[in-house]
Design a protein around this motif. Structure first.
Motif, PDB file in Angstrom:
ATOM      1  N   LEU A 176     -35.278  32.311 -36.299  1.00 27.77           N
ATOM      2  CA  LEU A 176     -35.640  32.020 -37.686  1.00 27.77           C
ATOM      3  C   LEU A 176     -34.578  32.516 -38.655  1.00 27.77           C
ATOM      4  CD1 LEU A 176     -39.435  32.896 -37.484  1.00 27.77           C
ATOM      5  CD2 LEU A 176     -38.390  30.619 -37.402  1.00 27.77           C
ATOM      6  N   LEU A 177     -33.957  33.625 -38.353  1.00 24.06           N
ATOM      7  CA  LEU A 177     -32.880  34.133 -39.191  1.00 24.06           C
ATOM      8  C   LEU A 177     -31.703  33.152 -39.191  1.00 24.06           C
ATOM      9  CD1 LEU A 177     -31.876  36.484 -40.937  1.00 24.06           C
ATOM     10  CD2 LEU A 177     -30.969  37.529 -38.856  1.00 24.06           C
ATOM     11  N   GLU A 178     -31.363  32.649 -38.018  1.00 24.91           N
ATOM     12  CA  GLU A 178     -30.221  31.736 -37.895  1.00 24.91           C
ATOM     13  C   GLU A 178     -30.493  30.380 -38.542  1.00 24.91           C
ATOM     14  OE1 GLU A 178     -27.974  28.473 -36.436  1.00 24.91           O
ATOM     15  OE2 GLU A 178     -29.994  28.826 -35.664  1.00 24.91           O
ATOM     16  N   ASN A 179     -31.709  29.856 -38.384  1.00 25.35           N
ATOM     17  CA  ASN A 179     -31.963  28.489 -38.877  1.00 25.35           C
ATOM     18  C   ASN A 179     -32.679  28.440 -40.231  1.00 25.35           C
ATOM     19  OD1 ASN A 179     -34.785  28.716 -38.432  1.00 25.35           O
ATOM     20  ND2 ASN A 179     -34.684  27.723 -36.438  1.00 25.35           N
ATOM     21  N   GLY A 180     -32.866  29.607 -40.859  1.00 25.78           N
ATOM     22  CA  GLY A 180     -33.515  29.632 -42.172  1.00 25.78           C
ATOM     23  C   GLY A 180     -35.012  29.351 -42.123  1.00 25.78           C
ATOM     24  N   GLY A 181     -35.618  29.596 -40.978  1.00 23.36           N
ATOM     25  CA  GLY A 181     -37.042  29.330 -40.817  1.00 23.36           C
ATOM     26  C   GLY A 181     -37.915  30.416 -41.415  1.00 23.36           C
ATOM     27  N   TRP A 182     -39.228  30.229 -41.297  1.00 23.58           N
ATOM     28  CA  TRP A 182     -40.178  31.165 -41.897  1.00 23.58           C
ATOM     29  C   TRP A 182     -41.181  31.656 -40.852  1.00 23.58           C
ATOM     30  CZ3 TRP A 182     -45.292  29.859 -41.615  1.00 23.58           C
ATOM     31  CH2 TRP A 182     -45.599  28.505 -41.458  1.00 23.58           C
ATOM     32  N   ALA A 183     -41.829  32.771 -41.197  1.00 26.80           N
ATOM     33  CA  ALA A 183     -42.840  33.343 -40.327  1.00 26.80           C
ATOM     34  C   ALA A 183     -43.957  33.941 -41.177  1.00 26.80           C
ATOM     35  CB  ALA A 183     -42.253  34.427 -39.423  1.00 26.80           C
ATOM     36  N   ALA A 184     -45.172  33.829 -40.656  1.00 27.69           N
ATOM     37  CA  ALA A 184     -46.348  34.433 -41.306  1.00 27.69           C
ATOM     38  C   ALA A 184     -47.049  35.318 -40.288  1.00 27.69           C
ATOM     39  CB  ALA A 184     -47.295  33.349 -41.807  1.00 27.69           C
ATOM     40  N   PHE A 185     -47.451  36.495 -40.745  1.00 26.89           N
ATOM     41  CA  PHE A 185     -48.129  37.476 -39.913  1.00 26.89           C
ATOM     42  C   PHE A 185     -49.507  37.684 -40.523  1.00 26.89           C
ATOM     43  CE2 PHE A 185     -43.610  38.128 -40.014  1.00 26.89           C
ATOM     44  CZ  PHE A 185     -43.267  38.204 -38.686  1.00 26.89           C
ATOM     45  N   VAL A 186     -50.536  37.290 -39.787  1.00 24.56           N
ATOM     46  CA  VAL A 186     -51.890  37.260 -40.320  1.00 24.56           C
ATOM     47  C   VAL A 186     -52.801  38.075 -39.404  1.00 24.56           C
ATOM     48  CG1 VAL A 186     -53.762  35.733 -41.031  1.00 24.56           C
ATOM     49  CG2 VAL A 186     -51.394  34.946 -41.165  1.00 24.56           C
ATOM     50  N   TYR A 187     -53.554  39.009 -40.006  1.00 26.53           N
ATOM     51  CA  TYR A 187     -54.473  39.818 -39.210  1.00 26.53           C
ATOM     52  C   TYR A 187     -55.439  40.553 -40.118  1.00 26.53           C
ATOM     53  CZ  TYR A 187     -50.724  43.245 -40.160  1.00 26.53           C
ATOM     54  OH  TYR A 187     -49.760  44.044 -40.751  1.00 26.53           O
ATOM     55  N   THR A 188     -56.404  41.243 -39.488  1.00 24.75           N
ATOM     56  CA  THR A 188     -57.387  42.001 -40.266  1.00 24.75           C
ATOM     57  C   THR A 188     -57.006  43.464 -40.305  1.00 24.75           C
ATOM     58  OG1 THR A 188     -58.722  42.235 -38.263  1.00 24.75           O
ATOM     59  CG2 THR A 188     -59.330  40.483 -39.777  1.00 24.75           C
TER      60      THR A 188
END
Length: 168
Positions: free
Chosen positions: A156-168
């Protein structure tokens, strides 16, 4: 075909709106620590679907185990009887709406624009090694194997992607 509106069959709650605003403003990392029944999976699934229409690529919906992904997302139904995967316009009838095809065994959807969505259990990370995701959602992140983020972060760093971290 009539114009498709996204998000499809989903209206964000007030406290979910900042996530959508951050996405529209180009945010690449999201963290949502919300209580149970807060609509985490609905919110981020709809955001992911929208992202798939904006940038062609591979998008993973990571969950702690493959079986959880099947039960919660792929076969999941909300409290009003609406299937989670029905947020993909055309999911029930591939070739209509946004969905070109779906693979029940792989829990994978291909959109007409070429984007690919797949539900992946982090207990089976070997299934995605060597791929190039541009969007990754980590549902119940606190219960997942660390190897999932170790795998995705340099990509994701290399290709400009995104990430979401979802939890309680």
């Amino acid at each position: 075909m009539s114009e498709i509106q996204l998000p499809h069959q989903y209206t964000p709650r007030d406290y979910q709106l900042p996530v959508w605003e951050a996405y529209r403003n180009g945010c690449k990392r999201f963290v949502a620590v919300w209580h149970r029944r807060a609509g985490k999976d609905k919110t981020f699934l709809n955001l992911l679907i929208h992202a798939m229409t904006q940038r062609v690529g591979t998008y993973y919906y990571f969950v702690p185990t493959y079986n959880q992904g099947k039960k919660i997302i792929w076969d999941g139904i909300d409290g009003e009887g609406f299937r989670f995967m029905a947020h993909f316009p055309g999911f029930s009838a591939p070739g209509t709406g946004l969905v070109k095809s779906k693979d029940e065994t792989e829990m994978q959807v291909e959109l007409v624009n070429g984007s690919i969505f797949q539900v992946v259990g982090t207990d089976k990370m070997e299934r995605v090694v060597g791929t190039n995701p541009v969007g990754c959602l980590f549902s119940e992140y606190s219960l997942q194997k660390k190897a999932a983020w170790d795998f995705a972060s340099p990509i994701l760093l290399e290709n400009g992607g995104w990430a979401a971290f979802v939890y309680t």
